[in-house]
Design a protein around this motif. Structure first.
Motif, mmCIF file in Angstrom:
data_model
loop_
_atom_site.group_PDB
_atom_site.id
_atom_site.type_symbol
_atom_site.label_atom_id
_atom_site.label_comp_id
_atom_site.label_asym_id
_atom_site.label_seq_id
_atom_site.Cartn_x
_atom_site.Cartn_y
_atom_site.Cartn_z
ATOM 1 N N ALA A 285 0.829 -1.205 0.000
ATOM 2 C CA ALA A 285 0.000 0.000 0.000
ATOM 3 C C ALA A 285 0.863 1.254 0.000
ATOM 4 C CB ALA A 285 -0.929 -0.004 1.214
ATOM 5 N N ALA A 286 1.897 1.266 0.840
ATOM 6 C CA ALA A 286 2.780 2.434 0.908
ATOM 7 C C ALA A 286 3.502 2.656 -0.411
ATOM 8 C CB ALA A 286 3.784 2.254 2.044
ATOM 9 N N GLY A 287 3.945 1.576 -1.039
ATOM 10 C CA GLY A 287 4.651 1.701 -2.308
ATOM 11 C C GLY A 287 3.783 2.315 -3.395
ATOM 12 N N LEU A 288 2.509 1.944 -3.436
ATOM 13 C CA LEU A 288 1.602 2.509 -4.424
ATOM 14 C C LEU A 288 1.421 4.010 -4.208
ATOM 15 C CD1 LEU A 288 -1.049 -0.337 -4.484
ATOM 16 C CD2 LEU A 288 0.304 0.402 -6.458
ATOM 17 N N VAL A 289 1.239 4.407 -2.955
ATOM 18 C CA VAL A 289 1.055 5.839 -2.668
ATOM 19 C C VAL A 289 2.298 6.621 -3.062
ATOM 20 C CG1 VAL A 289 0.682 7.550 -0.852
ATOM 21 C CG2 VAL A 289 -0.614 5.411 -0.828
ATOM 22 N N ARG A 290 3.457 6.130 -2.651
ATOM 23 C CA ARG A 290 4.702 6.859 -2.945
ATOM 24 C C ARG A 290 4.974 6.925 -4.448
ATOM 25 N NH1 ARG A 290 6.890 3.743 1.792
ATOM 26 N NH2 ARG A 290 6.867 5.209 3.553
ATOM 27 N N ARG A 291 4.701 5.842 -5.145
ATOM 28 C CA ARG A 291 4.944 5.819 -6.593
ATOM 29 C C ARG A 291 4.107 6.890 -7.286
ATOM 30 N NH1 ARG A 291 6.414 6.648 -10.869
ATOM 31 N NH2 ARG A 291 6.315 5.320 -12.734
ATOM 32 N N ASN A 292 2.841 6.990 -6.915
ATOM 33 C CA ASN A 292 1.964 7.961 -7.560
ATOM 34 C C ASN A 292 2.251 9.384 -7.109
ATOM 35 O OD1 ASN A 292 -0.350 6.623 -9.348
ATOM 36 N ND2 ASN A 292 0.256 5.203 -7.730
ATOM 37 N N ALA A 293 2.606 9.569 -5.839
ATOM 38 C CA ALA A 293 2.994 10.901 -5.368
ATOM 39 C C ALA A 293 4.235 11.385 -6.105
ATOM 40 C CB ALA A 293 3.234 10.878 -3.864
ATOM 41 N N ASP A 294 5.207 10.489 -6.285
ATOM 42 C CA ASP A 294 6.427 10.857 -7.006
ATOM 43 C C ASP A 294 6.119 11.234 -8.456
ATOM 44 O OD1 ASP A 294 7.930 10.370 -4.736
ATOM 45 O OD2 ASP A 294 8.673 8.411 -5.417
ATOM 46 N N TRP A 329 -3.134 16.889 -4.496
ATOM 47 C CA TRP A 329 -2.828 17.338 -3.139
ATOM 48 C C TRP A 329 -3.178 16.255 -2.120
ATOM 49 C CZ3 TRP A 329 -5.910 21.892 -0.533
ATOM 50 C CH2 TRP A 329 -5.402 22.125 0.754
ATOM 51 N N ILE A 330 -4.340 15.613 -2.275
ATOM 52 C CA ILE A 330 -4.726 14.525 -1.372
ATOM 53 C C ILE A 330 -3.667 13.424 -1.392
ATOM 54 C CG2 ILE A 330 -6.420 12.690 -0.973
ATOM 55 C CD1 ILE A 330 -8.549 14.648 -2.129
ATOM 56 N N THR A 331 -3.180 13.086 -2.577
ATOM 57 C CA THR A 331 -2.150 12.051 -2.697
ATOM 58 C C THR A 331 -0.878 12.462 -1.962
ATOM 59 O OG1 THR A 331 -3.043 11.370 -4.846
ATOM 60 C CG2 THR A 331 -0.775 10.720 -4.342
ATOM 61 N N LEU A 332 -0.495 13.716 -2.071
ATOM 62 C CA LEU A 332 0.731 14.184 -1.422
ATOM 63 C C LEU A 332 0.569 14.254 0.097
ATOM 64 C CD1 LEU A 332 1.811 16.918 -3.984
ATOM 65 C CD2 LEU A 332 2.680 14.593 -3.736
ATOM 66 N N GLU A 333 -0.619 14.582 0.590
ATOM 67 C CA GLU A 333 -0.843 14.533 2.044
ATOM 68 C C GLU A 333 -0.851 13.074 2.523
ATOM 69 O OE1 GLU A 333 -0.676 17.001 3.996
ATOM 70 O OE2 GLU A 333 -1.291 18.792 2.881
ATOM 71 N N ALA A 334 -1.329 12.166 1.688
ATOM 72 C CA ALA A 334 -1.264 10.740 2.045
ATOM 73 C C ALA A 334 0.179 10.294 2.193
ATOM 74 C CB ALA A 334 -1.982 9.899 0.992
ATOM 75 N N ALA A 335 1.055 10.806 1.326
ATOM 76 C CA ALA A 335 2.475 10.479 1.442
ATOM 77 C C ALA A 335 3.067 11.037 2.731
ATOM 78 C CB ALA A 335 3.230 11.021 0.228
ATOM 79 N N VAL A 336 2.556 12.181 3.186
ATOM 80 C CA VAL A 336 2.995 12.726 4.475
ATOM 81 C C VAL A 336 2.583 11.792 5.607
ATOM 82 C CG1 VAL A 336 2.758 14.638 6.113
ATOM 83 C CG2 VAL A 336 2.952 15.107 3.666
ATOM 84 N N ASP A 337 1.379 11.249 5.532
ATOM 85 C CA ASP A 337 0.938 10.292 6.556
ATOM 86 C C ASP A 337 1.912 9.107 6.652
ATOM 87 O OD1 ASP A 337 -1.374 11.440 7.674
ATOM 88 O OD2 ASP A 337 -2.593 10.786 5.972
#
Length: 344
Positions: A285-294, A329-337
């Motif tokens: 799950a974390a990898g998917l969020v980071r990949r898309n945020a990047d 922006w939501i995706t980038l705040e998710a990466a902050v989480d």
């Protein structure tokens, strides 16, 4: 957590761009327009986009407290009150569910929350066991029942949340892919696959796992969340982990919603690491969020994020929509989480 960390810096830049470009103040009131000024339909007012703006502003306030943001949130609340004539509702049950979740994000007692959760609960069709998409609609879909299940799980109507989550699983889960299909109308399943439907299914399973009455119930909800995380990973694997794009308009928010709940899953399974499977789900799950945020950050140009993370942003078309910028922006705040979870 350091407010100047890489994830925080990217989220701050996204927040600043959205507020500067789309938020309009009218004395003590504020609301947002749908697109960059001058673009077609720019002055349209969208109820459910405001719900996600409130939600992500609250995320930002938790990540980077600032009295100026708190004042903006109060002005937006007043603006929504004016635009909805004090009702805070629409005929669309998915929109009402999103607004309920935004208000619940404040973690305070609010009569509006009680009124909205009661409205969602009372709108469930007992003959179907689910919420229609809107008043008098024949469509019963994941975008209404997923967020409603999350909202009701945190209300006095938790039993209804369990039922809605089970209805989605039985009716809309695709046995071939493990993904959640869009809805059912007149007995016919609509087979479209949208990112946000996967997100809210993960979110409702985790909301029910939290505070489950016993270990068996918690394990069952965890297993459903884990299965959908893995299904999303398989779905995105052919495209290097990037989420399917859904264009502008309402679709601009879809991927961000998935990112939000994937981040919740990553934090949950890391914190409740009963075995290696839990850690694997958290990492996926974390990898998917980071990949898309990047990818979104790499594609940013002229202060805009792209509607499709596979290309650079452009100052035309879908990329001008508030929904697209809000979703990023939501995706980038998710990466902050995720970053906060690792450093806490």
């Amino acid at each position: 957590m350091d407010a100047t960390s890489p994830a925080q810096t990217r989220a701050m830049a996204a927040e600043s761009a959205v507020v500067r470009r789309y938020v309009h103040r009218y004395g003590p009131l504020a609301w947002v327009h749908a697109a960059t000024p001058g673009a077609p339909g720019a002055r349209t007012w969208h109820y459910w986009w405001h719900a996600h703006l409130l939600h992500v502003l609250r995320d930002a306030e938790e990540h980077r407290p600032d009295p100026r943001r708190a004042r903006l949130l109060r002005a937006l609340h007043r603006g929504i009150t004016v635009r909805t004539l004090g009702r805070w509702t629409t005929p669309f049950h998915d929109d009402v569910a999103w607004m309920t979740l935004a208000l619940q994000r404040y973690d305070v007692h609010d009569r509006r929350i009680d009124r909205l959760t009661r409205r969602l609960h009372d709108a469930i069709d007992p003959a179907v066991g689910a919420l229609p998409w809107a008043i008098d609609s024949s469509l019963y879909n994941a975008p209404a029942n997923g967020p409603a299940a999350i909202a009701l799980a945190w209300s006095a109507h938790r039993g209804a949340a369990v039922d809605l989550d089970a209805w989605v699983a039985v009716t809309l889960d695709d046995p071939a892919t493990g993904l959640v299909r869009d809805g059912v109308e007149h007995g016919v399943v609509r087979s479209e696959l949208w990112t946000y439907n996967q997100g809210v299914a993960i979110g409702s399973a985790l909301a029910l796992a939290e505070g489950a009455p016993d270990a068996d119930a918690r394990d069952a909800h965890e297993a459903r969340a884990a299965a959908i995380v893995r299904a999303v990973a398989r779905w995105c694997a052919a495209d290097d982990g990037l989420f399917p794009a859904a264009g502008g308009g309402d679709g601009g928010l879809f991927a961000g919603i998935l990112a939000r709940y994937l981040a919740e899953a990553a934090v949950w399974f890391r914190a409740h690491a009963a075995d290696d499977d839990h850690l694997e789900v958290a990492a996926t799950a974390a990898g998917l969020v980071r990949r898309n945020a990047d990818a979104l950050s790499e594609g940013r140009a002229d202060g805009l994020f792209p509607a499709d993370p596979r290309r650079p942003a452009r100052a035309t078309g879908d990329d001008l929509d508030l929904s697209v910028q809000l979703g990023a922006w939501i995706t980038l705040e998710a990466a902050v989480d995720l970053e906060r979870a690792v450093t806490s």
